[in-house]
Design a protein around this motif. Structure first.
Motif, PDB file in Angstrom:
ATOM      1  N   HIS A 113      -9.164 -35.312  -1.534  1.00 48.00           N
ATOM      2  CA  HIS A 113      -7.725 -35.309  -1.314  1.00 48.00           C
ATOM      3  C   HIS A 113      -7.049 -34.161  -2.065  1.00 48.00           C
ATOM      4  O   HIS A 113      -7.704 -33.382  -2.759  1.00 48.00           O
ATOM      5  CB  HIS A 113      -7.143 -36.654  -1.733  1.00 48.00           C
ATOM      6  N   GLY A 114      -5.728 -34.066  -1.928  1.00 47.17           N
ATOM      7  CA  GLY A 114      -5.000 -32.911  -2.424  1.00 47.17           C
ATOM      8  C   GLY A 114      -4.192 -33.126  -3.680  1.00 47.17           C
ATOM      9  O   GLY A 114      -4.426 -34.058  -4.461  1.00 47.17           O
ATOM     10  N   LEU A 115      -3.223 -32.241  -3.870  1.00 50.93           N
ATOM     11  CA  LEU A 115      -2.350 -32.260  -5.035  1.00 50.93           C
ATOM     12  C   LEU A 115      -1.630 -33.599  -5.137  1.00 50.93           C
ATOM     13  O   LEU A 115      -1.101 -34.109  -4.150  1.00 50.93           O
ATOM     14  CB  LEU A 115      -1.330 -31.124  -4.928  1.00 50.93           C
ATOM     15  N   MET A 116      -1.638 -34.167  -6.336  1.00 46.11           N
ATOM     16  CA  MET A 116      -0.952 -35.431  -6.627  1.00 46.11           C
ATOM     17  C   MET A 116      -1.549 -36.617  -5.882  1.00 46.11           C
ATOM     18  O   MET A 116      -0.903 -37.661  -5.741  1.00 46.11           O
ATOM     19  CB  MET A 116       0.554 -35.316  -6.341  1.00 46.11           C
ATOM     20  N   SER A 117      -2.775 -36.489  -5.416  1.00 48.31           N
ATOM     21  CA  SER A 117      -3.402 -37.573  -4.669  1.00 48.31           C
ATOM     22  C   SER A 117      -3.987 -38.643  -5.579  1.00 48.31           C
ATOM     23  O   SER A 117      -4.119 -39.798  -5.189  1.00 48.31           O
ATOM     24  CB  SER A 117      -4.511 -37.021  -3.767  1.00 48.31           C
ATOM     25  N   ALA A 118      -4.363 -38.256  -6.784  1.00 46.33           N
ATOM     26  CA  ALA A 118      -4.963 -39.198  -7.723  1.00 46.33           C
ATOM     27  C   ALA A 118      -3.992 -39.458  -8.868  1.00 46.33           C
ATOM     28  O   ALA A 118      -3.254 -38.572  -9.302  1.00 46.33           O
ATOM     29  CB  ALA A 118      -6.284 -38.637  -8.274  1.00 46.33           C
ATOM     30  N   THR A 119      -4.002 -40.670  -9.367  1.00 43.21           N
ATOM     31  CA  THR A 119      -3.138 -41.028 -10.492  1.00 43.21           C
ATOM     32  C   THR A 119      -3.664 -40.399 -11.774  1.00 43.21           C
ATOM     33  O   THR A 119      -4.856 -40.484 -12.080  1.00 43.21           O
ATOM     34  CB  THR A 119      -3.086 -42.557 -10.660  1.00 43.21           C
ATOM     35  N   ILE A 120      -2.764 -39.744 -12.508  1.00 45.08           N
ATOM     36  CA  ILE A 120      -3.112 -39.148 -13.795  1.00 45.08           C
ATOM     37  C   ILE A 120      -2.639 -40.087 -14.892  1.00 45.08           C
ATOM     38  O   ILE A 120      -1.466 -40.466 -14.934  1.00 45.08           O
ATOM     39  CB  ILE A 120      -2.440 -37.768 -13.979  1.00 45.08           C
ATOM     40  N   TYR A 121      -3.560 -40.476 -15.773  1.00 45.55           N
ATOM     41  CA  TYR A 121      -3.228 -41.385 -16.862  1.00 45.55           C
ATOM     42  C   TYR A 121      -3.122 -40.623 -18.183  1.00 45.55           C
ATOM     43  O   TYR A 121      -3.820 -39.633 -18.403  1.00 45.55           O
ATOM     44  CB  TYR A 121      -4.281 -42.485 -16.989  1.00 45.55           C
ATOM     45  N   CYS A 123     -11.475 -32.826   3.905  1.00 46.15           N
ATOM     46  CA  CYS A 123     -10.659 -32.366   2.789  1.00 46.15           C
ATOM     47  C   CYS A 123      -9.225 -32.112   3.234  1.00 46.15           C
ATOM     48  O   CYS A 123      -8.973 -31.708   4.376  1.00 46.15           O
ATOM     49  CB  CYS A 123     -11.256 -31.125   2.134  1.00 46.15           C
ATOM     50  N   HIS A 124      -8.305 -32.335   2.324  1.00 44.74           N
ATOM     51  CA  HIS A 124      -6.884 -32.229   2.631  1.00 44.74           C
ATOM     52  C   HIS A 124      -6.187 -31.421   1.543  1.00 44.74           C
ATOM     53  O   HIS A 124      -6.427 -31.631   0.349  1.00 44.74           O
ATOM     54  CB  HIS A 124      -6.275 -33.629   2.715  1.00 44.74           C
ATOM     55  N   SER A 125      -5.351 -30.460   1.968  1.00 49.61           N
ATOM     56  CA  SER A 125      -4.497 -29.702   1.050  1.00 49.61           C
ATOM     57  C   SER A 125      -5.328 -29.010  -0.037  1.00 49.61           C
ATOM     58  O   SER A 125      -6.242 -28.247   0.272  1.00 49.61           O
ATOM     59  CB  SER A 125      -3.447 -30.640   0.456  1.00 49.61           C
ATOM     60  N   LEU A 126      -5.026 -29.274  -1.313  1.00 56.99           N
ATOM     61  CA  LEU A 126      -5.793 -28.679  -2.413  1.00 56.99           C
ATOM     62  C   LEU A 126      -7.268 -29.064  -2.333  1.00 56.99           C
ATOM     63  O   LEU A 126      -8.139 -28.332  -2.816  1.00 56.99           O
ATOM     64  CB  LEU A 126      -5.198 -29.128  -3.752  1.00 56.99           C
ATOM     65  N   GLY A 127      -7.562 -30.194  -1.681  1.00 58.00           N
ATOM     66  CA  GLY A 127      -8.958 -30.610  -1.536  1.00 58.00           C
ATOM     67  C   GLY A 127      -9.798 -29.583  -0.811  1.00 58.00           C
ATOM     68  O   GLY A 127     -11.011 -29.488  -1.033  1.00 58.00           O
ATOM     69  N   GLY A 128      -9.179 -28.784   0.064  1.00 59.79           N
ATOM     70  CA  GLY A 128      -9.909 -27.705   0.727  1.00 59.79           C
ATOM     71  C   GLY A 128     -10.303 -26.620  -0.246  1.00 59.79           C
ATOM     72  O   GLY A 128     -11.391 -26.033  -0.144  1.00 59.79           O
ATOM     73  N   VAL A 129      -9.436 -26.324  -1.212  1.00 61.46           N
ATOM     74  CA  VAL A 129      -9.739 -25.330  -2.247  1.00 61.46           C
ATOM     75  C   VAL A 129     -10.903 -25.813  -3.101  1.00 61.46           C
ATOM     76  O   VAL A 129     -11.820 -25.044  -3.427  1.00 61.46           O
ATOM     77  CB  VAL A 129      -8.499 -25.066  -3.129  1.00 61.46           C
ATOM     78  N   VAL A 130     -10.882 -27.093  -3.457  1.00 63.14           N
ATOM     79  CA  VAL A 130     -11.979 -27.671  -4.240  1.00 63.14           C
ATOM     80  C   VAL A 130     -13.283 -27.622  -3.448  1.00 63.14           C
ATOM     81  O   VAL A 130     -14.344 -27.252  -3.979  1.00 63.14           O
ATOM     82  CB  VAL A 130     -11.643 -29.127  -4.638  1.00 63.14           C
ATOM     83  N   THR A 131     -13.218 -27.968  -2.161  1.00 69.41           N
ATOM     84  CA  THR A 131     -14.412 -27.968  -1.311  1.00 69.41           C
ATOM     85  C   THR A 131     -14.999 -26.568  -1.173  1.00 69.41           C
ATOM     86  O   THR A 131     -16.213 -26.372  -1.287  1.00 69.41           O
ATOM     87  CB  THR A 131     -14.084 -28.541   0.076  1.00 69.41           C
ATOM     88  N   LEU A 132     -14.135 -25.568  -0.934  1.00 71.02           N
ATOM     89  CA  LEU A 132     -14.625 -24.202  -0.792  1.00 71.02           C
ATOM     90  C   LEU A 132     -15.173 -23.688  -2.123  1.00 71.02           C
ATOM     91  O   LEU A 132     -16.144 -22.924  -2.146  1.00 71.02           O
ATOM     92  CB  LEU A 132     -13.515 -23.280  -0.275  1.00 71.02           C
ATOM     93  N   SER A 133     -14.575 -24.111  -3.232  1.00 66.26           N
ATOM     94  CA  SER A 133     -15.093 -23.742  -4.554  1.00 66.26           C
ATOM     95  C   SER A 133     -16.480 -24.342  -4.759  1.00 66.26           C
ATOM     96  O   SER A 133     -17.373 -23.693  -5.312  1.00 66.26           O
ATOM     97  CB  SER A 133     -14.141 -24.228  -5.650  1.00 66.26           C
ATOM     98  N   TYR A 134     -16.653 -25.579  -4.310  1.00 67.00           N
ATOM     99  CA  TYR A 134     -17.975 -26.215  -4.378  1.00 67.00           C
ATOM    100  C   TYR A 134     -19.007 -25.405  -3.586  1.00 67.00           C
ATOM    101  O   TYR A 134     -20.121 -25.143  -4.059  1.00 67.00           O
ATOM    102  CB  TYR A 134     -17.904 -27.648  -3.844  1.00 67.00           C
ATOM    103  N   ILE A 135     -18.633 -25.000  -2.385  1.00 62.89           N
ATOM    104  CA  ILE A 135     -19.549 -24.226  -1.539  1.00 62.89           C
ATOM    105  C   ILE A 135     -19.874 -22.881  -2.185  1.00 62.89           C
ATOM    106  O   ILE A 135     -21.021 -22.415  -2.140  1.00 62.89           O
ATOM    107  CB  ILE A 135     -18.934 -24.034  -0.139  1.00 62.89           C
TER     108      ILE A 135
END
Length: 438
Positions: free
Chosen positions: A40-48, A172-184
């Motif tokens: 998922h993308g920006l702000m998709s996960a809760t930050i504690y 992948c969605h939004s920023l998640g695409g950046v993370v996915t491409l970084s993984y690749i």
């Protein structure tokens, strides 16, 4: 004709399975053959506040009462300003309020998270993971996407071991695409059977580049459309949209934007330096979503102007920005071409909205967040509210042209593997909503 087109599209899409996020793997056999991972993308996960304690305070999440309290606390300063027009005094009173409101969201100047905050993410039990599992990868969206890519690699290895499969599919969605491409870029694509980019920021988000390079501007039409976008599906949507429409017709939005642009002109040097830069300019996720055309100007503006007299050493932050450029940004085309050779690649772009109304490119056709040109990997798009000229559409196969003549998909990197969904917002992702739109 519209009903015929809608029925045809619905029939096409219904043969494609969906995940909890949207189109998970684009083909029933892929979902059955291996697990799907949603990034998922920006702000998709809760930050504690404490990443090891899900009962600790949530960061970057505010209640309605907290937001109203901030607005209330700003009113005295704004009231005095309306009498004195003293911009310096206004800044003196408002900036501390903003800094206090966003205090827990700021990360260190080197782009790293050192205060113990983060995402609480427990892997699902191995016995719960099978070939048709649909899983979500959670990561700290403020931090370095390259770090998230390393964490994604660990999660993929865990999922493969648990499922007994050799590959996964990724949605992948939004920023998640950046993370996915970084993984690749870091680990290759051998463990990937298919990727659905739905829609993603791997080519950047225009507003990110303009924000980092100090380009701010309000427009009443764009503000109206964006507010309607924000309130879509709200229980008071009809009432709120009617109120917004009334304010626009009465000229109040024009007045507010004129006033806002004057404030930007007078206050932006201090606001950017004291509030925006400390909050966003340390997030490597924002830097990595900066379009190629803006990255040099953004670095020049932030590090040679905004941070010019700041004693904090940001050498490490610059190194991390450059590391993404050297590893991912300049290799993007090769990475995508190789991925397309070895795996199934699908691209979803959404359109029908103006862009975020705080930068000069508010007229860019978008899904309300990401320009459709960027999320589609290169479509030719008209400005919001206009259509493409006959000259631009001359000689183009009609199958690549949207019904309202605002999009020419023939210029996409993967035109035969790209889907456009009209009037569908960036933040909406439920498959039933998407089918309803179709």
């Amino acid at each position: 004709m519209k009903k015929v087109i809608s029925l045809f599209l619905a029939m096409v899409m219904l043969i494609l399975p969906v995940s909890a996020s949207a189109f998970s793997a684009f083909g029933a056999e892929y979902v059955k053959d291996c697990p799907n991972i949603n990034v998922h993308g920006l702000m998709s996960a809760t930050i504690y506040e404490d990443k090891n304690d899900p009962d600790s305070k949530k960061i970057f999440e505010w209640s309605t009462d907290e937001i109203l309290a901030l607005v209330k606390s700003c009113l005295p300063a704004l009231s005095k300003f309306m009498l004195t027009y003293n911009y310096d005094k206004l800044a003196d009173e408002l900036i501390p309020l903003a800094k206090d409101f966003f205090a827990t969201s700021v990360i260190d100047g080197d782009g790293a998270v050192h205060n113990g905050s983060g995402v609480y993410f427990n892997y699902p039990p191995k016995e719960a993971i099978s070939r048709n599992s649909d899983l979500s990868f959670r990561y700290d969206w403020r931090a370095d996407p390259m770090l998230a890519a390393e964490q994604l690699n660990d999660f993929i290895n865990y999922v493969l071991e648990a499922s007994g499969c050799e590959q996964v599919t990724i949605s992948c969605h939004s920023l998640g695409g950046v993370v996915t491409l970084s993984y690749i870029a870091l680990y290759g694509d051998a463990k990937i059977k298919s990727v659905c980019f739905n829609p993603t920021a791997i080519y950047g988000e225009t507003y990110a580049g303009e924000l980092l390079s100090g380009q701010l501007k309000l427009n009443a039409d764009a503000v109206q459309k964006f507010l309607q976008y924000v309130f879509d599906a709200n229980e008071y949507e009809v009432l709120l949209n009617s109120l917004i429409d009334m304010l626009k017709k009465a000229g109040m939005l024009d007045f507010i934007c004129c006033f806002g642009n004057r404030l930007i002109e007078k206050l932006s040097p201090r606001v950017l330096t004291e509030v925006v830069a400390p909050l966003c300019a340390g997030w490597l996720s924002i830097w990595d979503m900066c379009p190629d055309k803006d990255i040099d100007a953004a670095k020049e503006y932030m590090f040679n102007y905004i941070y010019k007299d700041d004693p904090l050493d940001r050498t490490e932050l610059i190194k991390k920005i450059d590391a993404f450029t050297d590893t991912v940004r300049i290799n993007r085309e090769t990475l995508l071409d190789n991925l397309n050779e070895h795996a199934k690649v699908y691209v979803i772009a959404r359109y029908g909205y103006s862009s975020i109304p705080i930068t000069p490119s508010y007229l860019s056709l978008s899904d309300g967040v990401i320009d459709s040109k960027l999320s589609s990997f290169g479509a030719t798009c008209a400005d919001y509210g206009t259509t493409l000229t006959d000259e631009l559409l001359s000689g183009i196969d009609q199958k690549y042209i949207s019904p309202e003549k605002t999009v020419n998909a023939s210029t996409c990197k993967f035109p035969e593997q790209t889907w456009f969904i009209y009037d569908y917002m960036h933040m909406r992702s439920k498959p039933e909503d998407m089918f309803e739109k179709l």
